[in-house]
Design an enzyme around this catalytic site. Structure first.
Site, PDB file in Angstrom:
ATOM      1  N   LYS A 169       3.198   0.712   1.606  1.00  0.00           N
ATOM      2  CA  LYS A 169       3.656  -0.666   1.366  1.00  0.00           C
ATOM      3  C   LYS A 169       2.814  -1.275   0.255  1.00  0.00           C
ATOM      4  O   LYS A 169       1.737  -1.796   0.472  1.00  0.00           O
ATOM      5  CB  LYS A 169       3.545  -1.511   2.635  1.00  0.00           C
ATOM      6  CG  LYS A 169       4.509  -2.650   2.587  1.00  0.00           C
ATOM      7  CD  LYS A 169       4.014  -4.057   2.564  1.00  0.00           C
ATOM      8  CE  LYS A 169       2.920  -4.711   1.941  1.00  0.00           C
ATOM      9  NZ  LYS A 169       3.217  -5.536   0.770  1.00  0.00           N
ATOM     10  N   GLY A 202       3.808  -8.723   3.100  1.00  0.00           N
ATOM     11  CA  GLY A 202       2.749  -8.263   3.989  1.00  0.00           C
ATOM     12  C   GLY A 202       2.991  -8.657   5.428  1.00  0.00           C
ATOM     13  O   GLY A 202       2.860  -7.849   6.346  1.00  0.00           O
ATOM     14  N   GLU A 244     -10.650  -1.244   2.879  1.00  0.00           N
ATOM     15  CA  GLU A 244     -11.408  -1.479   1.644  1.00  0.00           C
ATOM     16  C   GLU A 244     -11.156  -2.924   1.264  1.00  0.00           C
ATOM     17  O   GLU A 244     -10.063  -3.270   0.829  1.00  0.00           O
ATOM     18  CB  GLU A 244     -10.920  -0.560   0.522  1.00  0.00           C
ATOM     19  CG  GLU A 244     -11.025   0.915   0.824  1.00  0.00           C
ATOM     20  CD  GLU A 244     -12.453   1.430   0.879  1.00  0.00           C
ATOM     21  OE1 GLU A 244     -13.390   0.649   0.602  1.00  0.00           O
ATOM     22  OE2 GLU A 244     -12.624   2.600   1.230  1.00  0.00           O
ATOM     23  N   CYS A 278     -12.601  -5.885  -6.872  1.00  0.00           N
ATOM     24  CA  CYS A 278     -13.407  -6.050  -5.663  1.00  0.00           C
ATOM     25  C   CYS A 278     -14.868  -5.700  -5.937  1.00  0.00           C
ATOM     26  O   CYS A 278     -15.754  -6.193  -5.267  1.00  0.00           O
ATOM     27  CB  CYS A 278     -12.861  -5.166  -4.564  1.00  0.00           C
ATOM     28  SG  CYS A 278     -12.606  -3.475  -5.101  1.00  0.00           S
TER      29      CYS A 278
HETATM   30  P1  NAD Z   1      -4.012  -9.200   0.251  1.00  0.00           P
HETATM   31  O1  NAD Z   1      -4.929  -8.879   1.354  1.00  0.00           O
HETATM   32  O2  NAD Z   1      -3.345 -10.505   0.234  1.00  0.00           O
HETATM   33  O3  NAD Z   1      -2.835  -8.133   0.178  1.00  0.00           O
HETATM   34  C1  NAD Z   1      -3.053  -6.735   0.152  1.00  0.00           C
HETATM   35  C2  NAD Z   1      -1.838  -6.045   0.717  1.00  0.00           C
HETATM   36  O4  NAD Z   1      -1.706  -6.392   2.098  1.00  0.00           O
HETATM   37  C3  NAD Z   1      -0.523  -6.458   0.052  1.00  0.00           C
HETATM   38  O5  NAD Z   1       0.325  -5.340  -0.012  1.00  0.00           O
HETATM   39  C4  NAD Z   1       0.019  -7.499   1.031  1.00  0.00           C
HETATM   40  O6  NAD Z   1       1.410  -7.646   0.964  1.00  0.00           O
HETATM   41  C5  NAD Z   1      -0.425  -6.896   2.359  1.00  0.00           C
HETATM   42  N1  NAD Z   1      -0.501  -7.849   3.468  1.00  0.00           N
HETATM   43  C6  NAD Z   1      -0.637  -9.201   3.408  1.00  0.00           C
HETATM   44  N2  NAD Z   1      -0.629  -9.732   4.653  1.00  0.00           N
HETATM   45  C7  NAD Z   1      -0.503  -8.700   5.521  1.00  0.00           C
HETATM   46  C8  NAD Z   1      -0.441  -8.592   6.937  1.00  0.00           C
HETATM   47  N3  NAD Z   1      -0.526  -9.668   7.719  1.00  0.00           N
HETATM   48  N4  NAD Z   1      -0.333  -7.368   7.491  1.00  0.00           N
HETATM   49  C9  NAD Z   1      -0.285  -6.269   6.724  1.00  0.00           C
HETATM   50  N5  NAD Z   1      -0.311  -6.299   5.377  1.00  0.00           N
HETATM   51  C10 NAD Z   1      -0.421  -7.491   4.777  1.00  0.00           C
HETATM   52  O7  NAD Z   1      -4.852  -8.937  -1.065  1.00  0.00           O
HETATM   53  P2  NAD Z   1      -4.393  -9.085  -2.556  1.00  0.00           P
HETATM   54  O8  NAD Z   1      -4.389 -10.549  -2.873  1.00  0.00           O
HETATM   55  O9  NAD Z   1      -3.156  -8.307  -2.819  1.00  0.00           O
HETATM   56  O10 NAD Z   1      -5.597  -8.341  -3.304  1.00  0.00           O
HETATM   57  C11 NAD Z   1      -6.802  -8.972  -3.591  1.00  0.00           C
HETATM   58  C12 NAD Z   1      -7.862  -8.633  -2.557  1.00  0.00           C
HETATM   59  O11 NAD Z   1      -8.010  -7.229  -2.423  1.00  0.00           O
HETATM   60  C13 NAD Z   1      -9.238  -9.123  -2.944  1.00  0.00           C
HETATM   61  O12 NAD Z   1      -9.836  -9.792  -1.864  1.00  0.00           O
HETATM   62  C14 NAD Z   1     -10.024  -7.866  -3.269  1.00  0.00           C
HETATM   63  O13 NAD Z   1     -11.383  -7.926  -3.076  1.00  0.00           O
HETATM   64  C15 NAD Z   1      -9.377  -6.866  -2.409  1.00  0.00           C
HETATM   65  N6  NAD Z   1      -9.557  -5.530  -3.006  1.00  0.00           N
HETATM   66  C16 NAD Z   1     -10.431  -4.657  -2.418  1.00  0.00           C
HETATM   67  C17 NAD Z   1     -10.642  -3.412  -2.971  1.00  0.00           C
HETATM   68  C18 NAD Z   1     -11.598  -2.423  -2.353  1.00  0.00           C
HETATM   69  O14 NAD Z   1     -11.462  -1.254  -2.598  1.00  0.00           O
HETATM   70  N7  NAD Z   1     -12.541  -2.835  -1.551  1.00  0.00           N
HETATM   71  C19 NAD Z   1      -9.956  -3.046  -4.116  1.00  0.00           C
HETATM   72  C20 NAD Z   1      -9.077  -3.964  -4.691  1.00  0.00           C
HETATM   73  C21 NAD Z   1      -8.877  -5.191  -4.097  1.00  0.00           C
END
Ligand code: NAD
Length: 471
Positions: A169, A202, A244, A278
């Site tokens: 997803k 999500g 992550e 991140c």
């Molecule tokens: P997000 O958490 O909003 O979304 C990530 C994914 O999760 C998307 O596909 C989203 O649709 C899905 N999602 C959202 N709500 C959900 C739910 N309730 N249940 C299941 N899935 C759900 O994050 P984002 O805004 O897309 O990305 C930015 C964030 O990602 C930042 O906080 C960043 O630090 C983090 N990030 C971490 C890493 C790492 O490897 N540690 C790498 C890149 C980004």
């Protein structure tokens, strides 16, 4: 105008049951460039069922067969490199240097997984027992927008290496990139159902994957808030979970550092991926004894960072991915000023001559580690200088965060840097470098996540040990 009307289930492009249409943008202009029809819960259930049907046969494949599959996936991604590059620039706004990494990394992860598979011992003797590592079932792979193809392919490569099937997803904001990735992966000709890709919201599709009893494992990259909700949702069916999440990485400049090199590295660490990383080094810890020099050099360096058209080769910082993300970064810049941090470069508003979701590369000094800009993940090109008295205080400030993903230590003395690095609570510490090592585990301490990706630790997160006695 692009129209993405299909999701990928059971080896075929199919029309989703879901009917919601979602606008896709070019963040460099703010214009709508297409629509994607989103999947819903019913689509998620169909994808999970397909992956479940494919699992018994796929989990029995041997290492050589899976290595051959990984090579086919790599070749298929390489054949679509140019299309993906264009989409990464248009839909995500990545500047040229970043865009190249964003299309090469998803190719390379398949070769890296194949190499790992060639050397990983799936069967070991432990005392009287034979211990066999087995794939744990259908994996749900949930990915963000800030390196769409890289996360899809990185997680899929590991699932395939382990012998797991997958439901993926991706972020709804990356549907054009996902379409190209899906076409590429489809061309590799894997058995139907081994991987399924469903773009949806999500809280709809992600939620269904996180709660469905036929998902054995979740690998999620995204925000810490969503990661926590996934962990809670996964508890009922005891899913294995790799998370992550976010970071607030410190860059420790020690007082013996060559400041010209250190500042250049620190600014790159802060603004990589337009600050939407991140692992961005967003807290620059500077010794009081050299603060004035560091402020002067950092100001000059940040003022030179070009934010603007991602197609201009001189651009280092592209737009934020969405209006929402742009507003979030703006509000942190305002909050930094309100909390009393001193602005050295950038500030609120857009860089001159830009219309899209661009942020002015911003540098604060006089930041205290209890200010919001030092504690919360901004996910934009905003760097905060936090002064410290001595090494002990630098280490204490570095570790005074709920996160623990990455840290940078910059020093003229490798042994000293090493001893500081040993005391930093983070999954990865880079000493005088921005290098990446795909064989090493990647992931965070504390609220930066659970588990690791890449290398043998990443593979084992998709495996369960089984002990056989009497054999
Ligand atoms: P997000 O958490 O909003 O979304 C990530 C994914 O999760 C998307 O596909 C989203 O649709 C899905 N999602 C959202 N709500 C959900 C739910 N309730 N249940 C299941 N899935 C759900 O994050 P984002 O805004 O897309 O990305 C930015 C964030 O990602 C930042 O906080 C960043 O630090 C983090 N990030 C971490 C890493 C790492 O490897 N540690 C790498 C890149 C980004």
């Amino acid at each position: 105008m692009r129209s993405i009307e299909h999701i990928y289930i059971d080896g075929q492009f199919v029309t989703p049951h879901g009917t919601e249409s979602f606008d896709l943008h070019n963040p460099a202009t703010g214009e709508v460039i297409g629509q994607v029809r989103l999947a819903d819960e019913e689509d998620a259930r169909a994808a999970i069922a397909a992956a479940k049907r494919a699992f018994p046969a796929f989990s029995q494949t041997n290492t050589e067969e899976r290595i051959a599959i990984l090579h086919r996936l790599r070749d298929a991604m390489a054949a679509h490199r140019n299309d993906l590059l264009e989409a990464v620039v248009e839909e995500y706004g990545a500047p040229a240097s970043r865009a190249a990494f964003m299309v090469d990394h998803p190719i390379n992860v398949f070769s890296e997984a194949a190499d790992l598979l060639g050397e990983y011992p799936f069967v070991r003797r432990m005392g009287a027992a034979e211990v066999k590592m087995e794939p744990l079932g259908v994996a749900g792979l949930i990915t963000p927008w800030n390196s769409n193809a890289g996360f899809i392919c990185g997680k899929l490569a590991t699932a395939i290496a382990a012998g797991s099937t997958a439901v993926i997803k991706p972020s709804e904001m990356s549907a054009i990139q996902t379409q190209i990735v899906t076409e590429a992966l489809h061309a590799a000709g894997l058995p139907a159902g081994v991987f399924n890709i469903i773009t949806g919201r999500g809280e709809v599709v992600g939620r269904e994957i996180s709660t469905h009893p036929d998902i054995a494992k979740i690998s999620f990259t995204g925000s810490t808030a969503v990661g926590k909700s996934i962990l809670r949702a996964a508890a009922d069916t005891m899913k294995r979970v790799t998370l992550e999440l976010g970071g607030k990485s410190p860059t420790l400049i020690l007082d013996d550092a060559d400041l010209t090199q250190a500042i250049s590295l620190a600014v790159n660490a802060a603004f990589m991926n337009s600050g939407q990383a991140c692992i961005a080094g967003t807290r620059l810890l500077a010794p009081f004894s050299r603060l004035a020099e560091i402020e002067a050099l950092a100001t000059a360096a940040v003022e030179q960072v070009k934010a603007g058209d991602p197609r201009d080769p001189a651009t280092q910082v592209g737009p934020m991915v969405s209006r929402k993300q742009w507003e979030r970064v703006q509000s942190y810049i305002r909050q930094g000023i309100e909390e009393g941090a001193a602005l050295l470069a950038g500030g609120a508003g857009k860089p001159e001559g830009t219309t899209g979701w661009f942020v002015r590369p911003t540098l604060f000094t006089g930041v205290r580690n209890d200010m919001a800009i030092a504690r919360e993940e901004i996910f934009g090109p905003v760097l905060s200088i936090i002064p410290y008295q001595d090494e002990e205080e630098a280490i204490a400030i570095a570790n005074d965060t709920v996160y623990g993903l990455q840290a940078y230590v910059l020093s003229g003395d490798r042994d000293r840097a090493r001893s500081v690095a040993d005391r930093i609570v983070a999954g990865r510490v880079l000493i005088n470098t921005l290098a990446h090592e795909p064989k090493a585990p990647f992931g965070g301490f504390k609220q930066s996540g659970i588990g690791r990706e890449y290398g043998p630790f990443g593979l084992e997160a998709f495996l369960e040990p089984k002990s056989l006695l009497g054999v």
